[in-house]
Design a protein around this motif. Structure first.
Motif, PDB file in Angstrom:
ATOM      1  N   ARG A 136      17.024  24.471  78.375  1.00  0.00           N
ATOM      2  CA  ARG A 136      15.900  23.824  79.077  1.00  0.00           C
ATOM      3  C   ARG A 136      15.129  23.020  78.043  1.00  0.00           C
ATOM      4  NH1 ARG A 136      17.880  26.224  82.399  1.00  0.00           N
ATOM      5  NH2 ARG A 136      17.250  27.811  83.895  1.00  0.00           N
ATOM      6  N   LEU A 137      15.062  21.721  78.222  1.00  0.00           N
ATOM      7  CA  LEU A 137      14.323  20.878  77.283  1.00  0.00           C
ATOM      8  C   LEU A 137      12.969  20.509  77.879  1.00  0.00           C
ATOM      9  CD1 LEU A 137      17.156  20.811  76.003  1.00  0.00           C
ATOM     10  CD2 LEU A 137      16.802  18.409  75.519  1.00  0.00           C
ATOM     11  N   ARG A 138      11.913  20.905  77.206  1.00  0.00           N
ATOM     12  CA  ARG A 138      10.551  20.580  77.655  1.00  0.00           C
ATOM     13  C   ARG A 138       9.923  19.702  76.585  1.00  0.00           C
ATOM     14  NH1 ARG A 138      11.110  23.250  82.395  1.00  0.00           N
ATOM     15  NH2 ARG A 138      11.600  25.455  82.156  1.00  0.00           N
ATOM     16  N   PHE A 139       9.096  18.771  77.001  1.00  0.00           N
ATOM     17  CA  PHE A 139       8.421  17.908  76.035  1.00  0.00           C
ATOM     18  C   PHE A 139       6.923  18.048  76.222  1.00  0.00           C
ATOM     19  CE2 PHE A 139      12.671  16.205  76.750  1.00  0.00           C
ATOM     20  CZ  PHE A 139      13.150  16.316  75.459  1.00  0.00           C
ATOM     21  N   THR A 140       6.364  18.979  75.490  1.00  0.00           N
ATOM     22  CA  THR A 140       4.936  19.236  75.588  1.00  0.00           C
ATOM     23  C   THR A 140       4.503  20.003  74.333  1.00  0.00           C
ATOM     24  OG1 THR A 140       3.222  20.129  77.057  1.00  0.00           O
ATOM     25  CG2 THR A 140       5.264  21.387  76.924  1.00  0.00           C
ATOM     26  N   ASP A 141       3.236  20.365  74.286  1.00  0.00           N
ATOM     27  CA  ASP A 141       2.676  21.027  73.105  1.00  0.00           C
ATOM     28  C   ASP A 141       3.114  22.502  73.041  1.00  0.00           C
ATOM     29  OD1 ASP A 141       1.131  22.100  71.125  1.00  0.00           O
ATOM     30  OD2 ASP A 141      -0.797  21.513  71.979  1.00  0.00           O
ATOM     31  N   GLY A 142       3.873  22.821  72.005  1.00  0.00           N
ATOM     32  CA  GLY A 142       4.393  24.184  71.860  1.00  0.00           C
ATOM     33  C   GLY A 142       3.310  25.230  71.655  1.00  0.00           C
ATOM     34  N   SER A 153       8.034  37.347  77.761  1.00  0.00           N
ATOM     35  CA  SER A 153       9.002  36.464  78.420  1.00  0.00           C
ATOM     36  C   SER A 153      10.151  35.993  77.519  1.00  0.00           C
ATOM     37  CB  SER A 153       8.295  35.269  79.065  1.00  0.00           C
ATOM     38  OG  SER A 153       7.364  34.687  78.194  1.00  0.00           O
ATOM     39  N   TYR A 154      10.073  36.274  76.232  1.00  0.00           N
ATOM     40  CA  TYR A 154      11.161  35.866  75.326  1.00  0.00           C
ATOM     41  C   TYR A 154      11.570  37.029  74.422  1.00  0.00           C
ATOM     42  CZ  TYR A 154       9.670  31.176  76.704  1.00  0.00           C
ATOM     43  OH  TYR A 154       9.332  30.059  77.433  1.00  0.00           O
ATOM     44  N   ASP A 155      12.833  36.970  73.969  1.00  0.00           N
ATOM     45  CA  ASP A 155      13.319  37.963  72.997  1.00  0.00           C
ATOM     46  C   ASP A 155      13.193  37.452  71.571  1.00  0.00           C
ATOM     47  OD1 ASP A 155      14.198  39.858  75.006  1.00  0.00           O
ATOM     48  OD2 ASP A 155      15.768  38.385  75.470  1.00  0.00           O
ATOM     49  N   VAL A 156      13.412  36.145  71.415  1.00  0.00           N
ATOM     50  CA  VAL A 156      13.315  35.526  70.083  1.00  0.00           C
ATOM     51  C   VAL A 156      12.555  34.207  70.234  1.00  0.00           C
ATOM     52  CG1 VAL A 156      14.628  34.440  68.203  1.00  0.00           C
ATOM     53  CG2 VAL A 156      15.465  36.574  69.216  1.00  0.00           C
ATOM     54  N   ILE A 157      11.631  33.951  69.312  1.00  0.00           N
ATOM     55  CA  ILE A 157      10.946  32.651  69.247  1.00  0.00           C
ATOM     56  C   ILE A 157      11.247  32.043  67.879  1.00  0.00           C
ATOM     57  CG2 ILE A 157       8.722  31.437  69.266  1.00  0.00           C
ATOM     58  CD1 ILE A 157       7.625  33.637  71.096  1.00  0.00           C
ATOM     59  N   ILE A 158      11.801  30.830  67.882  1.00  0.00           N
ATOM     60  CA  ILE A 158      12.124  30.144  66.626  1.00  0.00           C
ATOM     61  C   ILE A 158      11.194  28.940  66.489  1.00  0.00           C
ATOM     62  CG2 ILE A 158      13.906  28.862  65.364  1.00  0.00           C
ATOM     63  CD1 ILE A 158      16.007  30.540  66.904  1.00  0.00           C
ATOM     64  N   VAL A 159      10.474  28.873  65.379  1.00  0.00           N
ATOM     65  CA  VAL A 159       9.541  27.775  65.153  1.00  0.00           C
ATOM     66  C   VAL A 159      10.179  26.807  64.156  1.00  0.00           C
ATOM     67  CG1 VAL A 159       7.165  27.151  64.600  1.00  0.00           C
ATOM     68  CG2 VAL A 159       7.667  29.432  65.542  1.00  0.00           C
ATOM     69  N   ASP A 160      10.793  25.763  64.709  1.00  0.00           N
ATOM     70  CA  ASP A 160      11.509  24.758  63.907  1.00  0.00           C
ATOM     71  C   ASP A 160      10.593  23.546  63.775  1.00  0.00           C
ATOM     72  OD1 ASP A 160      13.233  23.033  62.692  1.00  0.00           O
ATOM     73  OD2 ASP A 160      14.709  23.008  64.302  1.00  0.00           O
ATOM     74  N   SER A 161       9.638  23.668  62.877  1.00  0.00           N
ATOM     75  CA  SER A 161       8.548  22.692  62.809  1.00  0.00           C
ATOM     76  C   SER A 161       8.702  21.754  61.616  1.00  0.00           C
ATOM     77  CB  SER A 161       7.220  23.432  62.670  1.00  0.00           C
ATOM     78  OG  SER A 161       7.133  24.017  61.382  1.00  0.00           O
ATOM     79  N   THR A 162       7.816  20.781  61.571  1.00  0.00           N
ATOM     80  CA  THR A 162       7.660  19.955  60.377  1.00  0.00           C
ATOM     81  C   THR A 162       6.747  20.720  59.397  1.00  0.00           C
ATOM     82  OG1 THR A 162       5.912  18.827  61.564  1.00  0.00           O
ATOM     83  CG2 THR A 162       8.043  17.766  61.555  1.00  0.00           C
ATOM     84  N   ASP A 163       6.379  20.065  58.298  1.00  0.00           N
ATOM     85  CA  ASP A 163       5.506  20.701  57.306  1.00  0.00           C
ATOM     86  C   ASP A 163       4.169  21.085  57.949  1.00  0.00           C
ATOM     87  OD1 ASP A 163       7.500  20.169  55.451  1.00  0.00           O
ATOM     88  OD2 ASP A 163       6.525  18.398  54.628  1.00  0.00           O
ATOM     89  N   PRO A 164       3.474  22.071  57.383  1.00  0.00           N
ATOM     90  CA  PRO A 164       2.212  22.547  57.983  1.00  0.00           C
ATOM     91  C   PRO A 164       1.034  21.609  57.769  1.00  0.00           C
ATOM     92  CG  PRO A 164       2.706  23.821  56.023  1.00  0.00           C
ATOM     93  CD  PRO A 164       3.863  22.880  56.230  1.00  0.00           C
ATOM     94  N   VAL A 165       1.196  20.390  58.235  1.00  0.00           N
ATOM     95  CA  VAL A 165       0.092  19.410  58.222  1.00  0.00           C
ATOM     96  C   VAL A 165       0.064  18.745  59.591  1.00  0.00           C
ATOM     97  CG1 VAL A 165       0.009  18.896  55.739  1.00  0.00           C
ATOM     98  CG2 VAL A 165       1.666  17.718  57.183  1.00  0.00           C
ATOM     99  N   GLY A 166      -1.047  18.167  59.976  1.00  0.00           N
ATOM    100  CA  GLY A 166      -1.153  17.487  61.273  1.00  0.00           C
ATOM    101  C   GLY A 166      -0.919  18.468  62.416  1.00  0.00           C
ATOM    102  N   PRO A 167      -0.207  18.000  63.464  1.00  0.00           N
ATOM    103  CA  PRO A 167      -0.051  18.835  64.659  1.00  0.00           C
ATOM    104  C   PRO A 167       0.694  20.144  64.379  1.00  0.00           C
ATOM    105  CG  PRO A 167       0.984  16.658  64.959  1.00  0.00           C
ATOM    106  CD  PRO A 167       0.420  16.683  63.585  1.00  0.00           C
ATOM    107  N   ALA A 168       1.494  20.185  63.303  1.00  0.00           N
ATOM    108  CA  ALA A 168       2.278  21.395  63.027  1.00  0.00           C
ATOM    109  C   ALA A 168       1.454  22.483  62.343  1.00  0.00           C
ATOM    110  CB  ALA A 168       3.496  21.054  62.169  1.00  0.00           C
ATOM    111  N   ALA A 169       0.267  22.143  61.828  1.00  0.00           N
ATOM    112  CA  ALA A 169      -0.516  23.128  61.062  1.00  0.00           C
ATOM    113  C   ALA A 169      -0.788  24.378  61.896  1.00  0.00           C
ATOM    114  CB  ALA A 169      -1.821  22.497  60.575  1.00  0.00           C
ATOM    115  N   GLY A 170      -1.078  24.173  63.181  1.00  0.00           N
ATOM    116  CA  GLY A 170      -1.390  25.298  64.064  1.00  0.00           C
ATOM    117  C   GLY A 170      -0.228  26.249  64.276  1.00  0.00           C
TER     118      GLY A 170
END
Ligand code: AG3
Length: 283
Positions: A136-142, A153-170
């Motif tokens: 399922r591909l969703r395009f919104t704020d993770g 609701s999930y067994d595993v959550i994988i956070v495949d983010s960019t560096d911890p700056v900007g929107p990814a910092a959170g």
């Protein structure tokens, strides 16, 4: 020696070092609503994607990162069926997750739809499982997605983010991890990309602290080479909602019914060995 225009260079801010890849030509360049997305054909690393000038994926070495973001978590969880990927717009992590026959749902929540559309054009291999009925591909704020997710609701959550700056910092905060923990079912595992052990050890330490603050009962950093990312050395940090990470299903990993190019049970065990400086930083 000077670098001319046929080299793509990512300078590592504050580190006095950089990676350069010799390029043949630029294939794509766009400014999306969120970031600049560039694609190059390189001489020896295949296709390269950068976001805001930072290397995200090359054909040649992405398998190491994507396998290490996926298989350690999925072979540590007892029976992963529902997997959430936050970020991961190039779909390389999604492809690895869907290699597990027990996975019934792999939901990817990427902020920038253009990253996925561009990956579909230039990295078809990474996107080969996008039409799997379990995807399922969703395009919104993770961050918001996880905050709003139903408990357990999930067994595993994988956070495949960019560096911890900007929107990814959170995506590196205790508040986000607490929401992940709530969204995980008992036995759940979170795995996040955690930057370079050499360059970013304090960040890795703060991730461990944030995960503990959020209530996770065990955390471990898996390290692996990634020659096109800062320092050439990278990591993924895993944490268990309510158990330990020692539940590695070694035999299942050895008998995995799919091909890998980096991951195997010996790599799984070896990747958790903390170098002395990191062991000391993590306390
Ligand atoms: N995740 C990006 C890791 C950060 C790389 N940092 C850098 N080049 N400064 C990549 C997404 C792969 N699915």
């Amino acid at each position: 020696m000077s670098l001319d225009h046929s080299w793509y260079t990512e300078e590592w801010a504050g580190q006095g070092s950089a990676i350069s890849l010799k390029t043949v030509k630029k294939l794509h360049d766009e400014q999306s609503a969120y970031q600049r997305i560039e694609i190059y054909q390189t001489e020896t690393f295949g296709t390269l994607m950068t976001l805001d000038g930072l290397v995200m994926v090359t054909d040649r070495d992405n398998f190491i990162y994507h396998e290490m973001m996926s298989h350690p978590a999925l072979f540590t969880h007892a029976a992963p069926r529902r997997v959430l990927i936050v970020g991961g717009g190039d779909c390389g992590t999604l492809r690895e997750v869907l290699k597990h026959p027990g996975v019934e749902l792999a939901e990817q929540v990427e902020l920038d739809e253009r990253v996925t559309r561009v990956a579909e054009m230039f990295f078809p291999a990474l996107c080969e499982s996008n039409n799997d009925p379990r995807a399922r591909l969703r395009f919104t704020d993770g961050i918001k997605w996880v905050a709003d997710a139903a408990p357990a609701s999930y067994d595993v959550i994988i956070v495949d983010s960019t560096d911890p700056v900007g929107p990814a910092a959170g995506l590196f905060s205790a508040e986000f991890y607490a929401n992940c923990r709530r969204a995980l079912a008992p036995g759940g595992i979170v795995a996040g990309q955690s930057e370079s052990p050499l360059f970013h050890a304090p960040l890795i330490r703060s991730m461990h602290t944030a995960l503990r603050t959020a209530g996770f009962t065990d955390a471990a950093t898996f390290n692996f080479p990634q020659c096109t990312y800062p320092s050439g050395w990278w990591s993924a940090t895993l944490a268990s909602k309510d158990g330990s990470l020692a539940t590695f299903r070694r035999e299942a990993a050895a008998a995995r019914p799919f091909a890998t190019r980096y991951y195997n049970p010996a790599i799984h065990a070896a990747a958790t060995a903390a170098p002395e400086f990191l062991r000391q930083t993590l306390g």
